[in-house]
Scaffold this motif. Structure first.
Motif, PDB file in Angstrom:
ATOM      1  N   ASP A   1      11.235   2.730  -0.611  1.00 30.99           N
ATOM      2  CA  ASP A   1      11.796   1.395  -1.741  1.00 30.99           C
ATOM      3  C   ASP A   1      10.551   1.261  -2.856  1.00 30.99           C
ATOM      4  OD1 ASP A   1      14.256   0.775  -0.482  1.00 30.99           O
ATOM      5  OD2 ASP A   1      13.245  -0.696   1.336  1.00 30.99           O
ATOM      6  N   GLY A   2      11.158   1.225  -3.919  1.00 34.79           N
ATOM      7  CA  GLY A   2      10.232   0.777  -4.823  1.00 34.79           C
ATOM      8  C   GLY A   2       9.813   2.638  -5.775  1.00 34.79           C
TER       9      GLY A   2
ATOM     10  N   ASP B   1      15.713   2.134  -6.038  1.00 37.75           N
ATOM     11  CA  ASP B   1      14.582   0.186  -6.203  1.00 37.75           C
ATOM     12  C   ASP B   1      15.651  -0.599  -5.792  1.00 37.75           C
ATOM     13  OD1 ASP B   1      14.591  -2.109  -7.825  1.00 37.75           O
ATOM     14  OD2 ASP B   1      15.136  -1.292  -9.904  1.00 37.75           O
TER      15      ASP B   1
ATOM     16  N   THR C   1      14.570  -3.943  -4.621  1.00 38.36           N
ATOM     17  CA  THR C   1      13.911  -5.249  -5.234  1.00 38.36           C
ATOM     18  C   THR C   1      14.786  -5.974  -5.100  1.00 38.36           C
ATOM     19  OG1 THR C   1      12.321  -4.264  -6.342  1.00 38.36           O
ATOM     20  CG2 THR C   1      12.046  -6.256  -6.572  1.00 38.36           C
TER      21      THR C   1
ATOM     22  N   THR D   1      14.722  -9.023  -2.561  1.00 39.84           N
ATOM     23  CA  THR D   1      13.519 -10.241  -2.546  1.00 39.84           C
ATOM     24  C   THR D   1      14.867 -11.380  -2.079  1.00 39.84           C
ATOM     25  OG1 THR D   1      12.421  -9.332  -4.774  1.00 39.84           O
ATOM     26  CG2 THR D   1      13.882 -11.860  -4.654  1.00 39.84           C
TER      27      THR D   1
ATOM     28  N   HIS E   1       6.264  -5.672   0.513  1.00 34.49           N
ATOM     29  CA  HIS E   1       7.025  -4.685   0.046  1.00 34.49           C
ATOM     30  C   HIS E   1       6.158  -3.257   0.368  1.00 34.49           C
ATOM     31  CE1 HIS E   1       9.700  -6.458  -2.776  1.00 34.49           C
ATOM     32  NE2 HIS E   1       9.221  -6.951  -2.834  1.00 34.49           N
TER      33      HIS E   1
ATOM     34  N   ASP F   1       4.503   3.187  -4.218  1.00 34.87           N
ATOM     35  CA  ASP F   1       4.140   1.917  -4.878  1.00 34.87           C
ATOM     36  C   ASP F   1       3.362   0.828  -4.408  1.00 34.87           C
ATOM     37  OD1 ASP F   1       6.698  -0.074  -4.516  1.00 34.87           O
ATOM     38  OD2 ASP F   1       6.942   1.697  -2.779  1.00 34.87           O
ATOM     39  N   SER F   2       3.237   0.621  -3.485  1.00 29.89           N
ATOM     40  CA  SER F   2       2.498  -0.451  -3.281  1.00 29.89           C
ATOM     41  C   SER F   2       0.870   0.034  -2.485  1.00 29.89           C
ATOM     42  CB  SER F   2       3.717  -0.779  -2.019  1.00 29.89           C
ATOM     43  OG  SER F   2       2.996  -0.174  -0.462  1.00 29.89           O
TER      44      SER F   2
ATOM     45  N   THR G   1       6.935  -1.887  -8.931  1.00 31.59           N
ATOM     46  CA  THR G   1       6.712  -2.565  -7.844  1.00 31.59           C
ATOM     47  C   THR G   1       5.163  -4.082  -8.004  1.00 31.59           C
ATOM     48  OG1 THR G   1       8.354  -1.692  -6.394  1.00 31.59           O
ATOM     49  CG2 THR G   1       7.468  -3.182  -5.658  1.00 31.59           C
ATOM     50  N   HIS G   2       4.038  -2.871  -7.991  1.00 32.05           N
ATOM     51  CA  HIS G   2       3.374  -4.014  -8.076  1.00 32.05           C
ATOM     52  C   HIS G   2       2.294  -2.871  -9.794  1.00 32.05           C
ATOM     53  CE1 HIS G   2       3.248  -5.158  -4.256  1.00 32.05           C
ATOM     54  NE2 HIS G   2       4.187  -3.726  -3.822  1.00 32.05           N
TER      55      HIS G   2
END
Length: 206
Positions: free
Chosen positions: A10-11, A15, A17, A21, A43, A157-158, A178-179
């Motif tokens: 994920d991310g 994708d 997101t 959300t 995330h 990604d996190s 993502t971030h």
């Protein structure tokens, strides 16, 4: 790319997101919980690790199950991250894995929904007792590939994922998106696009 590569999903490859959300906001509203603090930390982490931080103990099991059911129903409403398919086609077969904070069923469905190939080594939330930022998932993936985690490159990604990769002893390439890039600075390299990954890996110490 000959170096073993361990990808988050994920991310990083998929994708999801908007789906994530929407589901968290829907469930949080149903239980009278503010979704904004949840979305700041969820995330890259397992639902079963996040839910107890925001919901009362008597609700945890039902909320985790509800989120899982909703995510699975909407698993195909995702897109591949730009460059994901070409990156996966460029890595040496048998030298890459995915390590995700989601369930195997959900993440397999999301990978397929995004049109991405499924690796032989697939470490999901079901396979570990401790989720990211703990390194267990990345250490397990490296072991299943038959390599030392210190020889691997983790792509995340996190902040939780970056921390997990670093704790495992791997080099970490963080994908901003993502971030914000500034929240990923503990990674060895931060990139804006997966098409930059091959060059980023070459820049890492052997």
């Amino acid at each position: 790319m000959d170096r073993p590569v361990l990808f988050d999903i994920d991310g990083t490859l998929v994708d999801s997101t908007q789906v994530v959300t929407t589901i968290w906001r829907e469930v949080a509203t149903r239980y009278g919980v503010d979704a904004d603090p949840i979305l700041k930390v969820c995330h890259g982490r397992r639902d079963e690790d996040v839910v107890p931080e925001f919901f009362s103990p008597d609700l945890v099991a039902s909320v985790v199950r509800e989120i899982a059911d909703l995510e699975l129903l909407q698993a195909d409403l995702v897109e591949p991250i730009r460059g994901a398919a070409s990156v996966l086609n460029s890595v040496t077969e048998g030298r890459w894995a995915v390590v995700t904070s989601g369930s195997r069923a959900l993440m397999t469905a999301r990978m397929r929904g995004a049109g991405l190939k499924i690796p032989t080594v697939f470490v999901a939330a079901d396979d570990v007792s401790q989720g990211k930022p703990h390194p267990e998932g990345y250490l397990l993936a490296a072991s299943q590939l038959g390599v030392d985690a210190m020889s691997c490159v983790v792509v995340e990604d996190s902040p939780a994922g970056v921390a997990a990769g670093k704790a495992a002893g791997a080099a970490v390439v963080a994908l901003a998106g993502t971030h914000a890039p500034e929240s990923l600075m503990t990674a060895d390299v931060v990139i804006e696009n997966l098409n930059e990954l091959a060059r980023a890996i070459k820049s890492l110490p052997a």
